[in-house]
Design a protein around this motif. Structure first.
Motif, short mmCIF file in Angstrom:
data_model
loop_
_atom_site.label_atom_id
_atom_site.label_comp_id
_atom_site.label_asym_id
_atom_site.label_seq_id
_atom_site.Cartn_x
_atom_site.Cartn_y
_atom_site.Cartn_z
N GLU A 1 7.62 -12.57 -0.29
CA GLU A 1 8.46 -13.76 -0.31
C GLU A 1 7.86 -14.88 -1.16
O GLU A 1 8.35 -16.01 -1.14
CB GLU A 1 8.67 -14.28 1.13
N GLU A 2 6.82 -14.57 -1.92
CA GLU A 2 6.15 -15.60 -2.72
C GLU A 2 6.12 -15.22 -4.20
O GLU A 2 6.21 -14.04 -4.55
CB GLU A 2 4.71 -15.80 -2.21
N PHE A 3 6.02 -16.25 -5.06
CA PHE A 3 5.82 -16.04 -6.48
C PHE A 3 4.33 -16.20 -6.77
O PHE A 3 3.72 -17.21 -6.39
CB PHE A 3 6.64 -17.03 -7.30
N VAL A 4 3.75 -15.22 -7.43
CA VAL A 4 2.30 -15.22 -7.64
C VAL A 4 1.97 -15.03 -9.11
O VAL A 4 2.68 -14.36 -9.86
CB VAL A 4 1.62 -14.12 -6.79
N GLY A 5 0.87 -15.65 -9.51
CA GLY A 5 0.31 -15.42 -10.83
C GLY A 5 -0.76 -14.34 -10.75
O GLY A 5 -1.17 -13.91 -9.67
N TYR A 6 -1.23 -13.92 -11.90
CA TYR A 6 -2.20 -12.84 -11.91
C TYR A 6 -3.62 -13.36 -11.70
O TYR A 6 -3.97 -14.47 -12.09
CB TYR A 6 -2.12 -12.05 -13.21
N THR A 7 -4.42 -12.55 -11.06
CA THR A 7 -5.87 -12.72 -11.01
C THR A 7 -6.50 -11.34 -11.06
O THR A 7 -5.85 -10.33 -10.73
CB THR A 7 -6.34 -13.41 -9.71
N ALA A 8 -7.75 -11.29 -11.45
CA ALA A 8 -8.46 -10.01 -11.49
C ALA A 8 -8.53 -9.40 -10.09
O ALA A 8 -8.33 -8.19 -9.91
CB ALA A 8 -9.86 -10.21 -12.05
N GLU A 9 -8.80 -10.25 -9.10
CA GLU A 9 -8.95 -9.76 -7.73
C GLU A 9 -7.65 -9.17 -7.21
O GLU A 9 -7.64 -8.13 -6.53
CB GLU A 9 -9.40 -10.91 -6.81
N ALA A 10 -6.52 -9.83 -7.51
CA ALA A 10 -5.22 -9.35 -7.03
C ALA A 10 -4.83 -8.04 -7.70
O ALA A 10 -4.20 -7.17 -7.08
CB ALA A 10 -4.15 -10.41 -7.27
N ALA A 11 -5.21 -7.89 -8.97
CA ALA A 11 -4.94 -6.62 -9.67
C ALA A 11 -5.79 -5.50 -9.09
O ALA A 11 -5.30 -4.38 -8.85
CB ALA A 11 -5.21 -6.78 -11.16
N ALA A 12 -7.07 -5.79 -8.85
CA ALA A 12 -7.97 -4.77 -8.33
C ALA A 12 -7.54 -4.30 -6.94
O ALA A 12 -7.73 -3.13 -6.59
CB ALA A 12 -9.39 -5.32 -8.27
N ALA A 13 -6.94 -5.21 -6.15
CA ALA A 13 -6.52 -4.86 -4.79
C ALA A 13 -5.47 -3.76 -4.80
O ALA A 13 -5.48 -2.86 -3.95
CB ALA A 13 -6.00 -6.09 -4.07
N VAL A 14 -4.56 -3.81 -5.76
CA VAL A 14 -3.52 -2.78 -5.86
C VAL A 14 -4.13 -1.43 -6.21
O VAL A 14 -3.78 -0.39 -5.63
CB VAL A 14 -2.46 -3.18 -6.91
N VAL A 15 -5.08 -1.44 -7.14
CA VAL A 15 -5.73 -0.19 -7.55
C VAL A 15 -6.51 0.41 -6.38
O VAL A 15 -6.45 1.62 -6.13
CB VAL A 15 -6.66 -0.44 -8.74
N ALA A 16 -7.21 -0.43 -5.64
CA ALA A 16 -8.05 0.05 -4.53
C ALA A 16 -7.23 0.74 -3.46
O ALA A 16 -7.74 1.64 -2.77
CB ALA A 16 -8.83 -1.11 -3.93
N GLU A 17 -5.97 0.36 -3.30
CA GLU A 17 -5.14 0.92 -2.24
C GLU A 17 -4.22 2.05 -2.72
O GLU A 17 -3.35 2.51 -1.98
CB GLU A 17 -4.32 -0.20 -1.59
N SER A 18 -4.42 2.47 -3.96
CA SER A 18 -3.58 3.54 -4.52
C SER A 18 -4.32 4.87 -4.54
O SER A 18 -5.53 4.90 -4.79
CB SER A 18 -3.15 3.17 -5.94
N PRO A 19 -3.62 5.98 -4.31
CA PRO A 19 -4.28 7.28 -4.27
C PRO A 19 -4.47 7.88 -5.67
O PRO A 19 -3.88 7.41 -6.65
CB PRO A 19 -3.29 8.13 -3.47
N LEU A 20 -5.28 8.92 -5.75
CA LEU A 20 -5.40 9.68 -6.98
C LEU A 20 -4.17 10.58 -7.16
O LEU A 20 -3.52 10.96 -6.18
CB LEU A 20 -6.66 10.54 -6.96
N VAL A 21 -3.87 10.90 -8.40
CA VAL A 21 -2.79 11.83 -8.69
C VAL A 21 -3.18 13.21 -8.16
O VAL A 21 -4.31 13.68 -8.36
CB VAL A 21 -2.52 11.90 -10.21
N GLU A 22 -2.26 13.87 -7.48
CA GLU A 22 -2.56 15.17 -6.90
C GLU A 22 -2.48 16.29 -7.93
O GLU A 22 -1.82 16.17 -8.96
CB GLU A 22 -1.57 15.46 -5.76
#
Length: 363
Positions: free
Chosen positions: A257-278
């Motif tokens: 529900e919010e508008f957000v700008g980019y940060t390195a930390e916010a980008a890294a958080a998405v990667v950390a919670e994503s799985p490897l390709v099977e």
């Protein structure tokens, strides 16, 4: 806190014969490793993602300072071109914002030992910025459906009701939108398209791929071409690695529900919670990014850029040289240099350990 933004230094071009030349120098005050009595020598030629351009300049300068017998040339020709050159055996590794496709893995790799494959190793994580240059507008909020309609050509003016509703305090001009996309095969495009495909599938109905999928807007070659087109145009918008946003306006995107700008930390958080390709080789670390988060501390419009290397090189000595360089760029020191020079998000300790373990197996 916004990332530090740096311009892309000049880089060497690959000739038709891929006779790459000229060494990078240490620029921008990047911390280089201390000079050592390194016995490494030889030349590494690489090509690929322009998103890695600033980071590669810094990595090359630091590595060559510590290993004076080594010359490294990186041509930011785009992810697709880099993978093609690597597959053909024209370069020693590729930088790519897209991991290898199944059909690419099914083929042969020119620099690799017979009957061996290449692997994808994440080395660079960065937000993708929606850069804009709109008369009289300093701040812009967009949700994924509106972004998709703009780049698909379904919203064509800046004062369209959908944009006005998201920006009630802005004075949006009654002017045509020029939406700039990559004209070359680009992993940045694939990541941008993947974000829209996952979050606005009713609008963005094209499967994510390196080529831009619609016959709309204005095409430009490479990251620098998109940035130049947005900068020098009027009422323009485009997408580019965040390290190249410079002084351009950058849109906030809606997450939850919010508008957000980019940060390195916010980008890294998405990667950390994503799985490897099977279904990949054990040491292939391709990541299946999950961009559907509603957590506003995350920035889902992110790219993961890879170093694509051979599991086993046809030339063992060249393999050791590539292994040494890629090990450096994936190390804590290498990631810190990239964060300083390109504003990228360092690999998490867990992902860095996985990359290090995979590199240990490279021959």
């Amino acid at each position: 806190m916004n990332l530090k933004r740096f311009g892309l230094p000049a880089v060497v071009a690959v000739t038709a014969a891929l006779a790459l030349s000229s060494c990078a120098t240490n620029e921008g005050g990047a911390a280089a490793p201390e000079e050592s009595a390194s016995t490494l020598s030889g030349t590494i030629n690489a090509a690929g993602a322009s998103s890695q351009g600033s980071a590669q300049e810094a990595w090359i300068a630091a590595f060559q300072t510590a290993n004076t017998g080594v010359t490294i040339n990186y041509d930011p020709s785009g992810s697709g071109a880099g993978r093609e050159s690597f597959i053909a055996g024209g370069v020693d590794f590729a930088g790519s914002d897209s991991y290898l496709k199944d059909e690419e893995l099914a083929g042969e790799f020119g620099s690799c030992a017979p009957d061996t494959k290449a692997i994808d190793l994440p080395v660079y994580i960065s937000p993708i910025a929606l850069i804009f240059n709109i008369e009289g507008v300093d701040e812009l909020n967009l949700d994924s459906a509106t972004i998709a309609k703009i780049f698909k050509g379904e919203i064509t003016t800046w004062n369209d009701p959908a944009i006005v509703a998201l920006n009630p305090d802005a004075t949006l001009p009654a002017a045509n939108i020029t939406a700039v996309h990559r004209s070359d095969d680009s992993g940045t495009t694939k990541n941008f398209a993947d974000y829209l495909f996952q979050t606005a599938p009713d609008v963005w109905d094209a499967e994510p791929a390196d080529p831009f999928p619609y016959q709309t807007g204005e095409g430009a070659q490479g990251t620098s071409g998109v940035v130049d087109a947005v900068t020098n145009g009027v009422n323009t918008i485009g997408y580019a690695d965040a390290s190249r946003a410079g002084d351009l306006g950058v849109a906030n995107i809606k997450v939850g529900e919010e508008f957000v700008g980019y940060t390195a930390e916010a980008a890294a958080a998405v990667v950390a919670e994503s799985p490897l390709v099977e279904g990949r080789e054990a040491n292939d670390l391709a990541i299946a990014l999950d961009r559907t988060t509603t957590d506003p501390s995350h920035y889902p419009l992110v790219l993961v850029s890879y170093a694509i290397v051979c599991q086993e090189y046809a030339d063992a000595a060249q393999g050791e040289l590539v292994k040494s360089y890629v090990s450096y760029i994936a190390s804590a020191d290498g990631q810190a240099v990239a964060a300083e020079q390109a504003g990228s998000a360092p690999l998490s300790s867990e992902l860095s350990d996985k990359v290090s373990a995979a590199l240990e197996t490279v021959k």
